[in-house]
Scaffold this active site. Sequence first.
Site, PDB file in Angstrom:
ATOM      1  N   THR A  65      -3.923  -0.450  -7.315  1.00  0.00           N
ATOM      2  CA  THR A  65      -4.730   0.708  -7.718  1.00  0.00           C
ATOM      3  C   THR A  65      -3.930   1.998  -7.748  1.00  0.00           C
ATOM      4  OG1 THR A  65      -6.752   1.933  -7.158  1.00  0.00           O
ATOM      5  CG2 THR A  65      -5.419   1.214  -5.318  1.00  0.00           C
ATOM      6  N   ARG A  83       0.852  -1.186   0.000  1.00  0.00           N
ATOM      7  CA  ARG A  83       0.000   0.000   0.000  1.00  0.00           C
ATOM      8  C   ARG A  83       0.895   1.246   0.000  1.00  0.00           C
ATOM      9  NH1 ARG A  83      -5.077   1.838  -1.087  1.00  0.00           N
ATOM     10  NH2 ARG A  83      -6.072   2.895   0.661  1.00  0.00           N
ATOM     11  N   THR A 143      -3.825  -5.869  17.928  1.00  0.00           N
ATOM     12  CA  THR A 143      -3.812  -4.917  16.844  1.00  0.00           C
ATOM     13  C   THR A 143      -5.040  -5.054  15.933  1.00  0.00           C
ATOM     14  OG1 THR A 143      -2.414  -6.548  15.879  1.00  0.00           O
ATOM     15  CG2 THR A 143      -1.955  -4.104  15.583  1.00  0.00           C
ATOM     16  N   SER A 157      -7.778   0.964   3.346  1.00  0.00           N
ATOM     17  CA  SER A 157      -8.218   0.541   2.016  1.00  0.00           C
ATOM     18  C   SER A 157      -9.456  -0.334   2.126  1.00  0.00           C
ATOM     19  CB  SER A 157      -7.086  -0.258   1.365  1.00  0.00           C
ATOM     20  OG  SER A 157      -7.525  -0.864   0.177  1.00  0.00           O
ATOM     21  N   GLY A 205     -13.481  -0.943  -7.190  1.00  0.00           N
ATOM     22  CA  GLY A 205     -14.789  -0.352  -6.901  1.00  0.00           C
ATOM     23  C   GLY A 205     -14.854   0.445  -5.617  1.00  0.00           C
ATOM     24  N   GLY A 206     -13.695   0.865  -5.094  1.00  0.00           N
ATOM     25  CA  GLY A 206     -13.711   1.705  -3.893  1.00  0.00           C
ATOM     26  C   GLY A 206     -14.478   1.042  -2.770  1.00  0.00           C
ATOM     27  N   ASN A 237      -6.079   4.519  -7.089  1.00  0.00           N
ATOM     28  CA  ASN A 237      -7.235   5.086  -6.404  1.00  0.00           C
ATOM     29  C   ASN A 237      -8.248   5.576  -7.429  1.00  0.00           C
ATOM     30  OD1 ASN A 237      -8.863   5.565  -4.242  1.00  0.00           O
ATOM     31  ND2 ASN A 237      -8.104   7.614  -3.871  1.00  0.00           N
ATOM     32  N   ASP A 252      -7.714   8.395   0.558  1.00  0.00           N
ATOM     33  CA  ASP A 252      -8.263   7.299   1.374  1.00  0.00           C
ATOM     34  C   ASP A 252      -8.043   7.522   2.864  1.00  0.00           C
ATOM     35  OD1 ASP A 252      -9.532   5.782  -0.490  1.00  0.00           O
ATOM     36  OD2 ASP A 252      -7.938   4.318  -0.749  1.00  0.00           O
TER      37      ASP A 252
HETATM   38  O1  DON Z   1      -7.910   1.235  -1.462  1.00  0.00           O
HETATM   39  C1  DON Z   1      -9.067   1.515  -1.711  1.00  0.00           C
HETATM   40  O2  DON Z   1     -10.011   1.079  -1.085  1.00  0.00           O
HETATM   41  C2  DON Z   1      -9.361   2.424  -2.886  1.00  0.00           C
HETATM   42  N1  DON Z   1      -8.232   3.276  -3.114  1.00  0.00           N
HETATM   43  C3  DON Z   1      -9.711   1.593  -4.082  1.00  0.00           C
HETATM   44  C4  DON Z   1      -9.998   2.424  -5.305  1.00  0.00           C
HETATM   45  C5  DON Z   1     -10.796   1.729  -6.306  1.00  0.00           C
HETATM   46  O3  DON Z   1     -11.192   0.609  -6.170  1.00  0.00           O
HETATM   47  C6  DON Z   1     -11.111   2.519  -7.498  1.00  0.00           C
HETATM   48  N2  DON Z   1     -11.890   1.738  -8.384  1.00  0.00           N
HETATM   49  N3  DON Z   1     -12.992   1.899  -8.699  1.00  0.00           N
END
Ligand code: DON
Length: 569
Positions: free
Chosen positions: A399, A108, A381, A452, A473-474, A401, A423
């Site tokens: 990603t 990350r 933790t 994340s 998909g965030g 992001n 994030d």
């Molecule tokens: O780490 C995360 O949860 C986000 N940065 C993911 C971003 C993401 O999936 C964008 N796609 N649609």
Amino acid sequence: MKISSFPCMACIQPALLFCLVGLAQQPKPYHNTLPKDITVYHAAVVSANPLATAVGLRILKEGGNAVDAAIAVQLTLAVVYPEAGNIGGGGFTVIHLNSGKNYTIDYREEAPGKAYRDMFLDKQGNADPHLSQDGHLACGVPGTVAGLFAAYKFASLPFRELIEPAIHLARNGFAISAEEAKMLNDTRSDFLKLNTIRPVFVRHIPWKAGDTLIQKDLAHTLELIRDNGSAGFYGGETAKRIVKEMIRGGGMISSKDLLEYAVKWRNPLSFDYKKYVVLTMPLPSSGGIMLEQMLGMLSAYQVGKMGFETPQSVQLMTEIERRCYADRAKFLGDPDFVKVPVKTLVSPEYLRQRMLNYSPGKATPSKDIQAGKINPESEETTQVSVLDSSGNAVSLTYTLNGLYGSRVVVGGAGFLLNNEMDDFSAKPGSPNMFGLVGAEADAIAPHKRMLSSMTPTILLRKNHPFLIVGTPGGATIITSVFQSIVDLLDFHLSLFDAVNKPKFHEQWLPDLIYIEKGFPLQTRKALEKMGYRFKVREAIGRTEAIEVLPDGKIRAVADHRGDDSALGY
Ligand code: DON
């Protein structure tokens, strides 16, 4: 796993014939097919782009294992899928080896050393999304290249062979798809506004499907990585270019940040669901722990009997999702910086308590749901799925992001940097680009990793891979993975339907159920009567999944929502 007595798949699936080439032969940049649902005998790979998937298949056929293939696919995606594939971002990889050992790699991004808690607040003290999402200040220290070399310890082919297809495609170009052309055109003004040197993604006339995208600077950077390993990115010419870019554009990443960046080998998060062991990513991804919470809450009910996407099952799963996202907002963050009550959050008693105020037939408004009550604990933790013929499996999500990340291309180095700083929770209660809210646990601090939702996951049956799954998909990533697993194991949908049927998503705030077009109208109407509100949105996720069928064959499904493709042999 190995089913070598079956005929070669190329006889059955002529569309794959072009893949029967040696490593010496370069990828075909202008001709590719888009198989989405295949059943094969030995090995499979699924990714967001057909050229990258084809590279993965070739590596598998040439004797590479699942890790070799995953690395080559990631590197190829960095060229042919610039909106998310990357070397300037970060991610998580879950690996199951046929020895029975499991690993998770956390690469990350992290906050630069100069980052500080309130760096995204305006003069009035409000979170300014432009600062955390657009341009240089939004960039976290990239982790992808370190992640590739960490995974490489399990690979079997020379690194040069894994990176060569990506270099070739960057240097000679490839034909872009209609989807890529549209996204490049839509992002044109951002590219112009946010870059200090005009990148190749901008040209004088609009892009169209079939145009060739050549990325010579990126090819050069990939050659530096090929020749110098991780130091070809975190040191030398590339590092200098990143730092110069930061200085030109007002960003924070320093050469020290780059030199000191290191992956973290995390203990894989593993728990049982039905007859399966779920192997997934621990913090700083919230995905694994929330998947464990969701499946844990669900197992107290007989959801399978309620039926797929009926009012009963959608209500139950919605209320579960709502409670888990409320917990996420309060408790979850980088475990190296904050104490997260992980054990409690997934304990059966806690999960039971969380559902005590669930009323079948009636919505629980999000304002009535807060994070659960926790007693202090003493101690605690763009998805790639690969399975090789020896039973090694890789599930990874990485990603930038947002679409094309910060949209900043490192001048002279040709790659995009992430906008992962968004994030973090810029201010308690202020939503990020996915509408997620956070608090102290996810506040910005130097070298901290932002929370994340990425949930690369492998399900094992009797210690052999059964399902390899994940999605972008965030915020919706976790619910998509949750629903894919439940669709398969509780509703007994086929893998094709588990990936492609309309999904729904609830994330506590806003108090809405997001649905995709095609979600059953009757279910929606019934739930509206119970007090739920709906919003139809664009695609929820792009799930890439591989399932080992009871007869040992392998089914691989690429999401119909994009240019995703599945190949195998
Ligand atoms: O780490 C995360 O949860 C986000 N940065 C993911 C971003 C993401 O999936 C964008 N796609 N649609």
